[in-house]
Enzyme design. Sequence first.
Site, PDB file in Angstrom:
ATOM      1  CD  GLN A   1      -2.780  -0.905   2.538  1.00 41.45           C
ATOM      2  OE1 GLN A   1      -2.283  -0.633   3.627  1.00 41.45           O
ATOM      3  NE2 GLN A   1      -4.066  -1.100   2.368  1.00 41.45           N
TER       4      GLN A   1
ATOM      5  CG  ASP B   1      -1.330   2.850   4.543  1.00 41.93           C
ATOM      6  OD1 ASP B   1      -2.219   3.704   4.386  1.00 41.93           O
ATOM      7  OD2 ASP B   1      -1.450   1.856   5.274  1.00 41.93           O
TER       8      ASP B   1
ATOM      9  CE  LYS C   1     -15.316   3.741   2.154  1.00 39.72           C
ATOM     10  NZ  LYS C   1     -14.649   2.598   1.533  1.00 39.72           N
TER      11      LYS C   1
END
Lengths: 610, 610
Positions: free
Chosen positions: A350, A352, A437
């Site tokens: 990811q 991230d 989100k």
Amino acid sequence: MVQQSMPKSENSAFPPEEQPDKVYLPRTSESETLKKIRHTASHVMAMAVQKLFPKAQVTIGPWIENGFYYDFDNPEPFTESDLKAIQKEMVKIINRKLPVIREEVSREEAERRIRDINEPYKLEILEGIEEPITIYHLGNEWWDLCAGPHVENTSELNPKGIEVESVAGAYWRGDETRAQLQRIYATAWETPEQLAEYKRRKEEALRRDHRRLGKELGLFVFSDLVGPGLPLWTPKGTVLRSTLEEFLKQEQLKRGYQPVVTPHISRVDLFKTSGHWQKYHEDMFPMMGDSEDESFVLKPMNCPFHVQIYKSELRSYRDLPIRLAEFGTVYRYEQSGELGGLTRVRGFTQDDAHLFVTPEQLDSEFLNVVDLILSVNKSLRLENFKARLSFRDPASNKYIGSDEAWDKAESAIRRAVEILGMEHFEGIGEAAFYGPKLDFIVRDVLDREWQLGTVQVDYNLPERFDLEYVAEDGTRKRPVMIHRAPFGSLERLIGILIEEYAGDFPLWLAPLQVRLLPVSEAQLPFAQTVASKMRSLGIRAEADASNERLGKLIRNAEKEKIPVMAVVGAKEVESNSLSIRTRASGELGVMLVAEMLEKMQRAIGDHDDF
Amino acid sequence: MVQQSMPKSENSAFPPEEQPDKVYLPRTSESETLKKIRHTASHVMAMAVQKLFPKAQVTIGPWIENGFYYDFDNPEPFTESDLKAIQKEMVKIINRKLPVIREEVSREEAERRIRDINEPYKLEILEGIEEPITIYHLGNEWWDLCAGPHVENTSELNPKGIEVESVAGAYWRGDETRAQLQRIYATAWETPEQLAEYKRRKEEALRRDHRRLGKELGLFVFSDLVGPGLPLWTPKGTVLRSTLEEFLKQEQLKRGYQPVVTPHISRVDLFKTSGHWQKYHEDMFPMMGDSEDESFVLKPMNCPFHVQIYKSELRSYRDLPIRLAEFGTVYRYEQSGELGGLTRVRGFTQDDAHLFVTPEQLDSEFLNVVDLILSVNKSLRLENFKARLSFRDPASNKYIGSDEAWDKAESAIRRAVEILGMEHFEGIGEAAFYGPKLDFIVRDVLDREWQLGTVQVDYNLPERFDLEYVAEDGTRKRPVMIHRAPFGSLERLIGILIEEYAGDFPLWLAPLQVRLLPVSEAQLPFAQTVASKMRSLGIRAEADASNERLGKLIRNAEKEKIPVMAVVGAKEVESNSLSIRTRASGELGVMLVAEMLEKMQRAIGDHDDF
């Protein structure tokens, strides 16, 4: 926690007008007509099969995304020519314009009729269904237990919109201890044009299939000894990964992100504290060791580790926002049946990052993140996308965090997409319990939708880990976390990019950017010198030393989809120049080496074609 | 498989002449005199303790690297002032010039005497020792079972060379179910000068301790929830890691290495095929899942993965050498008691690479690898090292591969160190069964030895995985593998570098390279502009915005060991210049910004001080 995103085929929000040059393919999930056509066509196929193969027992036959299938128990395997015969028989049935008649019957009556025709699978199906029990007849010749809906007459089916495609094995009820059946797949559409468009896309998908191209271009491999869903990245594929990583790393450094590195394992306790163990451990790899207290687990996400770094010091409002970024490889125990190429894997990296912000900073930080994702999508040439805003259901009380905080976060998200002028839609009630989100839904060249970038607001982890900062007034306050990943998963992104580009990577991403092709062996030293000069400037270049004829060298470079070929003949050596041919723009003619180097460096830096 | 290297304190090959300015500290392992002194001093300490604490029972008291210890069973814990009293009592005993007398006795006699003085631990010791049983007396007042050797008279001990240091808990026989004892540590040397030098080094080691400095400089943290031996790298520590990685990556690219990326887990089968599972699984983390066929394990080394990439295509002699490189994070299940800071961890990143070469290429490839390691050590300023060549014992037949191949490999290693003029020594019989190797033993500023870089020739894995290439004559041949890691483990290297530099990283490695210090708030915007310009040139720079007085800003920057401070007053702003002060060279005076940027970029690029 950034969820591994997955194809959202049910989530279509793009009107057909966006592809004016293509036939619009309606989705079964949206079109009642298609559902009915496919349901009825499936009955027609079963009738045709039982007519041609009297020993065949019928089981189930649902509609699916592009057509339908039906599972049969037949003593002999169906062959290719059987499928053709079935198709012919179906056309005959359709052309007979049989009415499709719904009948409601009692359970006893249904059972009596099934015993009459001796269909044991249907009996088992009957046991599992609830009243009212309905039967659909094709004329008075064939019937099946079915909840419908169907068209009213087989004449509503267009025989030129239907095609029997293939046969595969399947177990009764998906249970490998039960009978093995044969599943016949077919595709069905309203018009022959739709069928043609479907077949064109299917072929195009095959041509672009990243598993095939990945192998042909030598980007990644799998190994039985290593296990399914665990790609090994070859030198060429590693260039893709590290170029993407380096690009995003630089973008993030400019925006004040700080890279960190955390382990791939931890004690189970970390994930108990975060709550992942309780909610998520079915998707995690099994523990190492057998005591929950002492044992280690592979990380399915990076967030709790970044939280530990945040928590390792007392933070002040002056330190915030803190933006910790990691290309963190995580592992999730996907069922092996679900694994395919790079789009669903067991280990993935990811891109991230976790932002620890004050409530006051949420607005500007969210905007900053969305702006980053937009610029990433632009560089990747993924410009056909929409934002999905997942908000809370104000009527529900399953959410943590105050109404005020939620309002603030939701309006931060809404404001960001408005300021940036993004196409978007809201999903009320689709937020996770811990915060709203925003997802980026990208539509690819094959008209499929993928969820890529994602940004999530989180009130939960700061609570569970008791995160704090010293506010300006000296009190301890709780920061808010933002999870975000513009790429999502590096593996899946590369899978999608391979298909989107059909293996023709833009210059800046291409594993090999330029190959120098000497017309004869005499020009090889010059070609090698130029290649080496290019490499010292950071251009991925090599000279072809195979000593084949120029035509062969060109064909090889084309097969490998190398963006730039630089042909070197005697004239070029003499004039210190190169004859350039690119995949994006064709022949560019002869160029001085120095000029070519400068142009190429600029094109790479600007993510342009050459 | 590159072994995680460990301190080799017994392996001293450096003559004392190399540190002419220091007192030479002999190693107990080399010096018979020191062994005797420490053995006898340990008896003197036990006698002193029993004199002062009549209830104390004695157990064992061996010599160790810098002195000795003795374990006692005493009802009360020994305090700091007890230790002082013991030291005084020892001086008295030494000054009495007691003879140390060896006596050989029968087992029965030994047992009788032990029962006389009622020392149950000694009885247990007696059971475990073999004849001849020897007793050493101090005068006629105290004796202990002991194999010796000892000095002949306590007057040979120098009371000013001995110091009682500390007390700690220990279990009888190291078994936590048995009695808890008190272990008193002491240090003992031939001269007061040696003791002073030892204490200086001990203090210096404490000052340089990477665990303390790592915390003070904010380079890495540990978390109880994550678990012991699993460091989390903060933003500053991540700069160290990625700068080291990037440096080596570039060096490797120049030398034709190709980066790859492989998973952190695999099916157990991979490690069964490689043989690691059979030989090594005690050191691996437990399996995930409970069936060996279906289960996954964390990788303890990267080699089998690189082998899978090699094997994914048919290779030709024209493709070789293939040099696959990965900064591969591996996990080994070290006992938690053995974990300490970065020098022994459970997860670490190897700067691993595997070279697949033809037998003919072994010579030049080995030379190339050793040359790379030399240039790495130079950039890291680790220039005090020797090479240890581990060769086979020609009399043994435990090795795989032909004698001819071994001769070739060993002479390739010998030739490389000779061509490069390296100090080296040979260890006959020290090779692994699968091939000879070369280790770099670095001696640090504290006179400790560490094994860092390593190069191993391997005939085994190509055999086990049945690796092949198509030779020029069309036949299939077996390649040879070279495993190599110039850093060894990134974690351990950084631990060693922190101590070697005492936290004063060379400019190119420093997490923050320059801090701009505005004399007053008025100069902050200029400082920020220059810092931002520096960052755009790849210099790690920041402006101090804390608005403290200059003296405080300088002290803070010094505490953080930032290599370059650039003071900005009104004059500097006016003249577009900076007043430079560096840790390496002190005040450098005023410099134009442009000049400073250029010099700094050059110093960073050349790995020089500023």
